[in-house]
Motif scaffolding. Structure first.
Motif, PDB file in Angstrom:
ATOM      1  N   THR A  61       8.348  -0.737   9.847  1.00 38.77           N
ATOM      2  CA  THR A  61       9.180  -1.824   9.303  1.00 38.77           C
ATOM      3  C   THR A  61      10.570  -1.385   8.874  1.00 38.77           C
ATOM      4  N   GLY A  62      10.764  -0.081   8.673  1.00 35.11           N
ATOM      5  CA  GLY A  62      12.045   0.391   8.140  1.00 35.11           C
ATOM      6  C   GLY A  62      12.124   0.322   6.629  1.00 35.11           C
ATOM      7  N   ARG A  63      11.007  -0.006   5.987  1.00 36.86           N
ATOM      8  CA  ARG A  63      11.004  -0.119   4.521  1.00 36.86           C
ATOM      9  C   ARG A  63       9.819   0.641   3.927  1.00 36.86           C
ATOM     10  N   MET A  64      10.018   1.124   2.684  1.00 35.02           N
ATOM     11  CA  MET A  64       8.966   1.854   1.985  1.00 35.02           C
ATOM     12  C   MET A  64       8.010   0.883   1.302  1.00 35.02           C
ATOM     13  N   MET A  65       6.742   1.295   1.196  1.00 34.22           N
ATOM     14  CA  MET A  65       5.797   0.524   0.394  1.00 34.22           C
ATOM     15  C   MET A  65       5.905   0.951  -1.065  1.00 34.22           C
TER      16      MET A  65
ATOM     17  N   GLU B  52       4.763   2.483  -4.311  1.00 40.09           N
ATOM     18  CA  GLU B  52       3.758   3.518  -4.590  1.00 40.09           C
ATOM     19  C   GLU B  52       2.853   3.139  -5.760  1.00 40.09           C
ATOM     20  N   THR B  53       3.378   2.434  -6.748  1.00 36.44           N
ATOM     21  CA  THR B  53       2.538   2.034  -7.895  1.00 36.44           C
ATOM     22  C   THR B  53       1.418   1.104  -7.435  1.00 36.44           C
ATOM     23  N   LEU B  54       1.783   0.097  -6.658  1.00 45.15           N
ATOM     24  CA  LEU B  54       0.753  -0.794  -6.120  1.00 45.15           C
ATOM     25  C   LEU B  54      -0.197  -0.031  -5.201  1.00 45.15           C
ATOM     26  N   GLY B  55       0.335   0.944  -4.476  1.00 46.94           N
ATOM     27  CA  GLY B  55      -0.514   1.750  -3.596  1.00 46.94           C
ATOM     28  C   GLY B  55      -1.553   2.539  -4.378  1.00 46.94           C
ATOM     29  N   ARG B  56      -1.148   3.107  -5.519  1.00 41.69           N
ATOM     30  CA  ARG B  56      -2.101   3.886  -6.332  1.00 41.69           C
ATOM     31  C   ARG B  56      -3.140   2.970  -6.977  1.00 41.69           C
ATOM     32  N   ILE B  57      -2.706   1.780  -7.423  1.00 45.80           N
ATOM     33  CA  ILE B  57      -3.682   0.812  -7.954  1.00 45.80           C
ATOM     34  C   ILE B  57      -4.688   0.436  -6.869  1.00 45.80           C
ATOM     35  N   HIS B  58      -4.177   0.224  -5.673  1.00 48.16           N
ATOM     36  CA  HIS B  58      -5.044  -0.099  -4.531  1.00 48.16           C
ATOM     37  C   HIS B  58      -6.052   1.016  -4.279  1.00 48.16           C
ATOM     38  N   PHE B  59      -5.581   2.259  -4.318  1.00 42.28           N
ATOM     39  CA  PHE B  59      -6.485   3.388  -4.067  1.00 42.28           C
ATOM     40  C   PHE B  59      -7.567   3.485  -5.144  1.00 42.28           C
ATOM     41  N   ILE B  60      -7.158   3.381  -6.414  1.00 44.90           N
ATOM     42  CA  ILE B  60      -8.140   3.532  -7.508  1.00 44.90           C
ATOM     43  C   ILE B  60      -9.222   2.452  -7.418  1.00 44.90           C
ATOM     44  N   LEU B  61      -8.808   1.203  -7.199  1.00 43.35           N
ATOM     45  CA  LEU B  61      -9.788   0.119  -7.096  1.00 43.35           C
ATOM     46  C   LEU B  61     -10.702   0.322  -5.885  1.00 43.35           C
ATOM     47  N   THR B  62     -10.126   0.758  -4.771  1.00 44.78           N
ATOM     48  CA  THR B  62     -10.930   0.956  -3.564  1.00 44.78           C
ATOM     49  C   THR B  62     -11.908   2.109  -3.752  1.00 44.78           C
ATOM     50  N   PHE B  63     -11.452   3.187  -4.357  1.00 44.42           N
ATOM     51  CA  PHE B  63     -12.313   4.361  -4.559  1.00 44.42           C
ATOM     52  C   PHE B  63     -13.489   4.026  -5.479  1.00 44.42           C
TER      53      PHE B  63
ATOM     54  N   ASN C 255       1.519  -5.809  -1.693  1.00 49.58           N
ATOM     55  CA  ASN C 255       2.393  -4.686  -1.366  1.00 49.58           C
ATOM     56  C   ASN C 255       2.953  -4.800   0.054  1.00 49.58           C
ATOM     57  N   ILE C 256       2.069  -5.113   0.994  1.00 50.10           N
ATOM     58  CA  ILE C 256       2.488  -5.246   2.391  1.00 50.10           C
ATOM     59  C   ILE C 256       3.552  -6.339   2.535  1.00 50.10           C
ATOM     60  N   LEU C 257       3.251  -7.514   2.001  1.00 53.43           N
ATOM     61  CA  LEU C 257       4.150  -8.656   2.190  1.00 53.43           C
ATOM     62  C   LEU C 257       5.483  -8.435   1.476  1.00 53.43           C
ATOM     63  N   TRP C 258       5.419  -7.959   0.216  1.00 53.86           N
ATOM     64  CA  TRP C 258       6.660  -7.764  -0.548  1.00 53.86           C
ATOM     65  C   TRP C 258       7.508  -6.647   0.069  1.00 53.86           C
ATOM     66  N   SER C 259       6.848  -5.541   0.423  1.00 53.74           N
ATOM     67  CA  SER C 259       7.597  -4.397   0.962  1.00 53.74           C
ATOM     68  C   SER C 259       8.234  -4.727   2.302  1.00 53.74           C
ATOM     69  N   TRP C 260       7.533  -5.493   3.121  1.00 53.03           N
ATOM     70  CA  TRP C 260       8.072  -5.838   4.436  1.00 53.03           C
ATOM     71  C   TRP C 260       9.364  -6.656   4.298  1.00 53.03           C
ATOM     72  N   VAL C 261       9.419  -7.482   3.258  1.00 54.08           N
ATOM     73  CA  VAL C 261      10.588  -8.349   3.069  1.00 54.08           C
ATOM     74  C   VAL C 261      11.674  -7.661   2.235  1.00 54.08           C
ATOM     75  N   ALA C 262      11.257  -7.027   1.138  1.00 55.82           N
ATOM     76  CA  ALA C 262      12.251  -6.560   0.167  1.00 55.82           C
ATOM     77  C   ALA C 262      12.031  -5.120  -0.279  1.00 55.82           C
ATOM     78  N   GLY C 263      11.239  -4.356   0.459  1.00 52.17           N
ATOM     79  CA  GLY C 263      11.010  -2.969   0.077  1.00 52.17           C
ATOM     80  C   GLY C 263      12.260  -2.111   0.218  1.00 52.17           C
ATOM     81  N   LYS C 264      12.238  -0.952  -0.409  1.00 54.55           N
ATOM     82  CA  LYS C 264      13.368  -0.026  -0.326  1.00 54.55           C
ATOM     83  C   LYS C 264      13.555   0.448   1.110  1.00 54.55           C
ATOM     84  N   LYS C 265      14.815   0.527   1.548  1.00 56.89           N
ATOM     85  CA  LYS C 265      15.096   0.989   2.906  1.00 56.89           C
ATOM     86  C   LYS C 265      14.551   2.415   3.088  1.00 56.89           C
TER      87      LYS C 265
END
Length: 562
Positions: free
Chosen positions: A428-432, A434-445, A498-508
């Motif tokens: 996408t050219g944008r970063m996801m 990381e805070t939401l990513g870590r929350i996602h990992f902890i809940l999934t684990f 995270n996916i939807l927000w980052s795809w639209v407005a994530g950091k370049k």
């Protein structure tokens, strides 16, 4: 010297051509609506696979949550038993054939393989697009089965005679859906094999081919050999359903065990179809985020081929209780244990790569490390089930369900998440975030272990699988599993946001935010339609971190001279 070649074009712009080494006029990116069309660009097709598969993941996941809600109590007080059976059947079918396989192979494989080997596209772009577009109608057939017969109810194995006597219309739609996705898999696999063998950039030696490509090559060969056997079995089942044949009708002289052989000849290798591409993802994610060369490159590459070969000779361990002769039990017990060896080689290589590395605990790395733990636990369970005396004891119990989900959810799904966090900036050219990513990992684990670890105990206590009602003595453990399933369901929410927000407005992201060394990171993010203006020249290995001043030169050779 310049060379004019035909390129992929957006609809309505087919007439233009491009001068490779001169002035270029082709569009730099597709419009959003091109992703809903018959587009032959491998990157578009990869994204189409990933998005479609994720939608089916949500559908299959909702079915799982509904089943676990039903199993919170011993009685059938939420789902009527036939509907429970339909959810159970289609949850397994969707997760395997419409989520893990298409996302791991079709999604990541299509987006990454040409980029990793320095090609502009797959060998047969139109065949590639056809392979994807077989998936939506297949999924619609599967969902339509709920409106025409209440959904197939014979389990994802569709064993006869059960599949011949329950919901025949829905079962027919189920068979047609699986034959369609099987055809898609064969077409895609053929494309991968030709692309990897014949289209890698000339400067890339075989020991510089990324390990993900080795994994996709082994996966594709396995799919080409095993998938037609499943298709043959399902077509014979269709004939029994509608054309009066009796291949699998025991009361008419048919042989139900023959179906089991045809089904498992594909479906055990299907486990490797789901996990080999994930192994490839692991081999890419770990060295990048550990900042170390991969340990044992050749051993990991060859172990993929070894799993491909040995994986074709283990299917009978699913049939130890089907009157299997003693000599076959002995042979397939040994072959099943042997397949653990190349898998162990990979695990050892990844752990050794992590050892002493400068580890960056990104979301991608967290899911990769989580996969290591989950898959080792699932693998140990697999070794116990591959041993005939133990397998007979726990056959068709929740022990099998727990093992299966540790391998396929803890393994494959964790790997898919790792891959998405790792390559999302390139796609996408944008970063996801990381805070939401870590929350996602902890809940999934937490959710994964809470749901599937107690199932081993349930199985050892004798609770059968595939039932909507059970003995009240199993209630407390089932309640724990259900709470875990709710946590898993909730875990998808931060990921989706995270996916939807980052795809639209994530950091370049920039072209290479991880400072990785494989070729896909040498082009822009997202990549150009034809991947590069000029093909890259490989001057080092894909994992030479800290080895020397390794650098990929991308603009020193024109396509004509290459």
């Amino acid at each position: 010297m310049t060379l004019e070649i035909p390129r992929n074009h957006p609809p309505g712009n087919e007439a233009s051509t491009v001068v490779v080494a001169g002035t270029t006029h082709h569009p730099q990116a597709w419009k959003w609506y091109h992703y809903f069309t018959f587009n032959v660009d491998h990157k578009v097709i990869g994204i189409q696979y990933l998005v479609t598969a994720f939608l089916f993941y949500l559908i299959g996941g909702l079915m799982a949550v509904a089943m676990r809600a039903e199993l919170a109590t011993p009685d059938a007080d939420l789902l009527e038993p036939n509907l429970y059976n339909a959810f159970m059947t289609n949850h397994g079918t969707i997760m395997i054939f419409f989520w893990i396989v298409p996302s791991a192979i079709g999604g990541f494989g299509n987006f990454l393989v040409p980029l990793m080997v320095g090609a502009r596209d797959m060998a047969f772009p139109k065949l590639n697009a056809i392979a994807f577009w077989l998936n939506p109608p297949a999924g619609l057939l599967l969902l339509a089965s709920f409106f025409f017969g209440g959904g197939s109810q014979s389990g994802w194995t569709a064993y006869p005679p059960l599949s011949l006597v329950t919901a025949p219309t829905a079962q027919t739609l189920w068979v047609l859906a699986i034959v369609l996705v099987g055809t898609s898999s064969i077409l895609g696999s053929l494309n991968f094999v030709i692309t990897i063998l014949f289209m890698k950039v000339p400067s890339m030696k075989w020991d510089q081919v990324p390990l993900f490509c080795w994994a996709i090559l082994a996966t594709s060969v396995l799919a080409l050999v095993s998938t037609p056997v499943l298709a043959a079995g399902l077509i014979l089942l269709l004939f029994d359903l509608h054309f009066g044949t009796s291949f699998f009708k025991p009361d008419a002289g048919g042989n139900v065990v023959l179906y089991q052989h045809l089904f498992w000849f594909y479906s055990h290798p299907a486990v490797y179809l789901m996990i080999l591409p994930i192994f490839g993802i692991m081999s890419e994610v770990i060295p990048v985020h550990a900042r170390k060369p991969i340990f044992g490159y050749k051993a990991i590459a060859y172990s993929s081929l070894a799993i491909c070969l040995v994986g074709l000779f283990v299917w009978v361990h699913h049939m130890f209780t089907s009157g299997t002769p003693g000599w076959m039990r002995m042979f397939f017990t040994i072959s099943t244990l042997i397949v653990a060896v190349p898998t162990g080689v990979k695990i050892f290589g990844w752990v050794a790569t992590l050892w002493g590395g400068k580890i960056r605990f990104t979301s991608a790395m967290l899911f990769a490390v989580g996969l290591l733990m989950m898959f080792v636990l699932g693998g140990i369970g697999g070794v116990t089930l591959g041993t005939a005396p133990f397998d007979v004891h726990v056959h068709d119990t929740y022990y099998v369900v727990g093992h299966f989900h540790y391998v396929l959810f803890g393994g494959s799904v964790f790997g898919i998440y790792a891959g998405i966090y790792h390559w999302f900036p390139k796609i996408t050219g944008r970063m996801m975030n990381e805070t939401l990513g870590r929350i996602h990992f902890i809940l999934t684990f937490i959710g994964t272990n809470l749901t599937f670890l107690p199932m081993h105990e349930l199985g050892l206590q004798g609770m059968p699988r595939r039932v909507a009602m059970y003995d009240p003595q199993f209630t407390s453990i089932n309640e724990i599993c259900t709470i875990g399933a709710y946590v898993l369901g909730i875990s998808v929410i931060p990921f989706t946001i995270n996916i939807l927000w980052s795809w639209v407005a994530g950091k370049k992201a920039g072209d290479n935010p991880w400072n990785a060394m494989t070729l896909e990171w040498t082009t822009s993010s997202p990549p150009l339609i034809e991947n590069w203006e000029v093909l890259p020249v490989v001057t080092h290995g894909p994992y030479d971190y800290g080895v020397h001043n390794a650098e990929v030169q991308t603009a020193t050779v024109t396509e004509a001279s290459a």
